[in-house]
Design a protein around this motif. Structure first.
Motif, PDB file in Angstrom:
ATOM      1  N   TYR A  71     114.454  13.952  23.358  1.00  0.00           N
ATOM      2  CA  TYR A  71     115.650  14.492  23.572  1.00  0.00           C
ATOM      3  C   TYR A  71     116.681  14.059  22.535  1.00  0.00           C
ATOM      4  O   TYR A  71     117.195  12.979  22.426  1.00  0.00           O
ATOM      5  N   PRO A  72     117.421  15.217  21.966  1.00  0.00           N
ATOM      6  CA  PRO A  72     118.088  14.798  20.998  1.00  0.00           C
ATOM      7  C   PRO A  72     119.582  14.505  21.019  1.00  0.00           C
ATOM      8  O   PRO A  72     120.324  13.989  20.102  1.00  0.00           O
ATOM      9  N   LEU A  73     120.136  14.868  22.431  1.00  0.00           N
ATOM     10  CA  LEU A  73     121.532  14.684  22.364  1.00  0.00           C
ATOM     11  C   LEU A  73     121.623  13.109  23.128  1.00  0.00           C
ATOM     12  O   LEU A  73     121.386  13.017  24.377  1.00  0.00           O
ATOM     13  N   ARG A  74     122.007  12.092  22.452  1.00  0.00           N
ATOM     14  CA  ARG A  74     121.900  11.129  22.906  1.00  0.00           C
ATOM     15  C   ARG A  74     123.424  10.298  23.213  1.00  0.00           C
ATOM     16  O   ARG A  74     123.544   9.259  24.063  1.00  0.00           O
ATOM     17  N   THR A  75     124.299  10.781  22.053  1.00  0.00           N
ATOM     18  CA  THR A  75     125.716  10.315  22.447  1.00  0.00           C
ATOM     19  C   THR A  75     126.709  11.558  22.585  1.00  0.00           C
ATOM     20  O   THR A  75     126.338  12.590  22.600  1.00  0.00           O
ATOM     21  N   ALA A 103     126.412   4.504  28.322  1.00  0.00           N
ATOM     22  CA  ALA A 103     126.539   3.205  28.024  1.00  0.00           C
ATOM     23  C   ALA A 103     125.137   2.719  27.454  1.00  0.00           C
ATOM     24  O   ALA A 103     125.205   1.805  26.685  1.00  0.00           O
ATOM     25  N   VAL A 104     123.916   3.273  28.144  1.00  0.00           N
ATOM     26  CA  VAL A 104     122.829   2.718  27.834  1.00  0.00           C
ATOM     27  C   VAL A 104     122.157   3.189  26.657  1.00  0.00           C
ATOM     28  O   VAL A 104     121.277   2.691  25.968  1.00  0.00           O
ATOM     29  N   ASN A 105     122.739   4.336  26.237  1.00  0.00           N
ATOM     30  CA  ASN A 105     122.269   4.715  24.885  1.00  0.00           C
ATOM     31  C   ASN A 105     123.163   3.940  23.573  1.00  0.00           C
ATOM     32  O   ASN A 105     123.035   4.331  22.400  1.00  0.00           O
ATOM     33  N   GLY A 106     123.964   3.273  24.001  1.00  0.00           N
ATOM     34  CA  GLY A 106     125.027   2.728  23.039  1.00  0.00           C
ATOM     35  C   GLY A 106     126.113   3.048  22.687  1.00  0.00           C
ATOM     36  O   GLY A 106     126.697   2.700  21.787  1.00  0.00           O
ATOM     37  N   ASP A 107     126.499   4.341  23.363  1.00  0.00           N
ATOM     38  CA  ASP A 107     127.851   4.854  22.857  1.00  0.00           C
ATOM     39  C   ASP A 107     128.886   3.957  23.184  1.00  0.00           C
ATOM     40  O   ASP A 107     128.959   2.993  24.445  1.00  0.00           O
ATOM     41  N   ASP A 108     130.093   3.995  22.464  1.00  0.00           N
ATOM     42  CA  ASP A 108     131.434   3.120  22.910  1.00  0.00           C
ATOM     43  C   ASP A 108     132.140   4.008  23.959  1.00  0.00           C
ATOM     44  O   ASP A 108     132.833   5.083  23.795  1.00  0.00           O
TER      45      ASP A 108
END
Length: 272
Positions: free
Chosen positions: A160-164, A194-199
């Motif tokens: 799935y390409p949309l992570r942030t 949050a779990v994808n590492g976005d701020d």
């Protein structure tokens, strides 16, 4: 000051101990005025009787359907949407008609269009061009009654390409610039971000005006707030301070019985 945003219940992750058609009434009995669902049928185009039964379950319960997903394929099998999947575009477009029909009958404002996984057999740029076309088509269909198509960053399956949030906003910008479609917005699922590492703090500080719908779960675990480490109340307060006034959908996996997972929200927030 804590937020006063109203909560909605995601009836595809909550009340799963009950049949689908009993879940809206269970949400109402627990004190909530609104629900959302992933696609609640096995097929992209269910029969009219199936649709009528679902609409009646929501209407009879006295709740509002504030969010509905377009058909996303075999979710347990790893599918995450048909929007960018060329071989299934006709299936998606047939589903858009059904979704818009349900949404118009129930006054639903938000419609989540999961983007779809990357495919080994199709170039990324071809998938992205198709996604723009399909998102605009879907937005036109629900725009007739004031609906908005939502695009969501998702964690989990890597294709799935949309992570942030930035990934999703890039897609939304392209839909707007290439098609002139404006009734598209960001679905901010604070757990996925949050779990994808976005701020998450930075996302909300910069992009709250583009947030059209919010979902929450705690992390790690994707369970009810208070079971993990996310500062959800602060995030929601920041959203409200930034001008967000929509629903906050409880899209978590309860650690026990669904009703026991509702001990944390203030009862007044269950109502619009």
């Amino acid at each position: 000051m804590s937020h006063t945003l109203p909560y909605a219940v995601n009836c595809s992750l909550l009340f799963t101990e009950l049949p689908v058609h009993e879940r809206p009434a269970a949400a109402k009995a627990a004190g909530f005025d609104a629900v959302e669902f992933w696609w609640p049928f096995a097929r992209a185009v269910p029969g009219d009787a199936e649709v009528d039964r679902f609409v009646a379950a929501v209407t009879d319960a006295g709740v509002r359907l504030v969010g509905l997903n377009f058909f996303a394929g075999d979710m347990p099998g790893g599918d995450r949407g048909l929007v960018s999947w060329p071989e299934r575009t006709n299936e998606f477009r047939d589903n858009v008609d059904v979704v818009a029909g349900i949404g118009e009958r129930l006054g639903t404002p938000g419609f989540n269009a999961l983007y779809g996984n990357r495919l080994d057999t199709v170039a990324d740029h071809e998938q992205d061009a198709l996604a723009v076309e399909n998102l605009a088509l879907a937005a036109r269909a629900v725009g007739r009654f004031g609906g908005t198509v939502l695009v969501e960053p998702v964690s989990g399956p890597q294709p799935y390409p949309l992570r942030t949030a930035a990934d999703a906003l890039t897609v939304l910008d392209r839909v707007r610039s290439e098609t002139g479609t404006t009734n598209v917005g960001l679905l901010a699922d604070l757990y996925h971000l949050a779990v994808n590492g976005d701020d998450v703090d930075a996302v909300l500080a910069e992009h709250t005006p583009r947030v059209a719908h919010v979902q929450i779960a705690d992390a790690p675990g994707r369970n009810q707030p208070g079971t993990g480490e996310l500062p959800l109340d602060r995030h929601l307060t920041d959203l409200q301070a930034g001008g967000y006034s929509g629903w906050v959908a409880l899209e978590y996996k309860p650690t026990g019985a669904t009703v026991d997972s509702f001990e944390w929200p203030a009862p007044r927030r269950r109502h619009a």
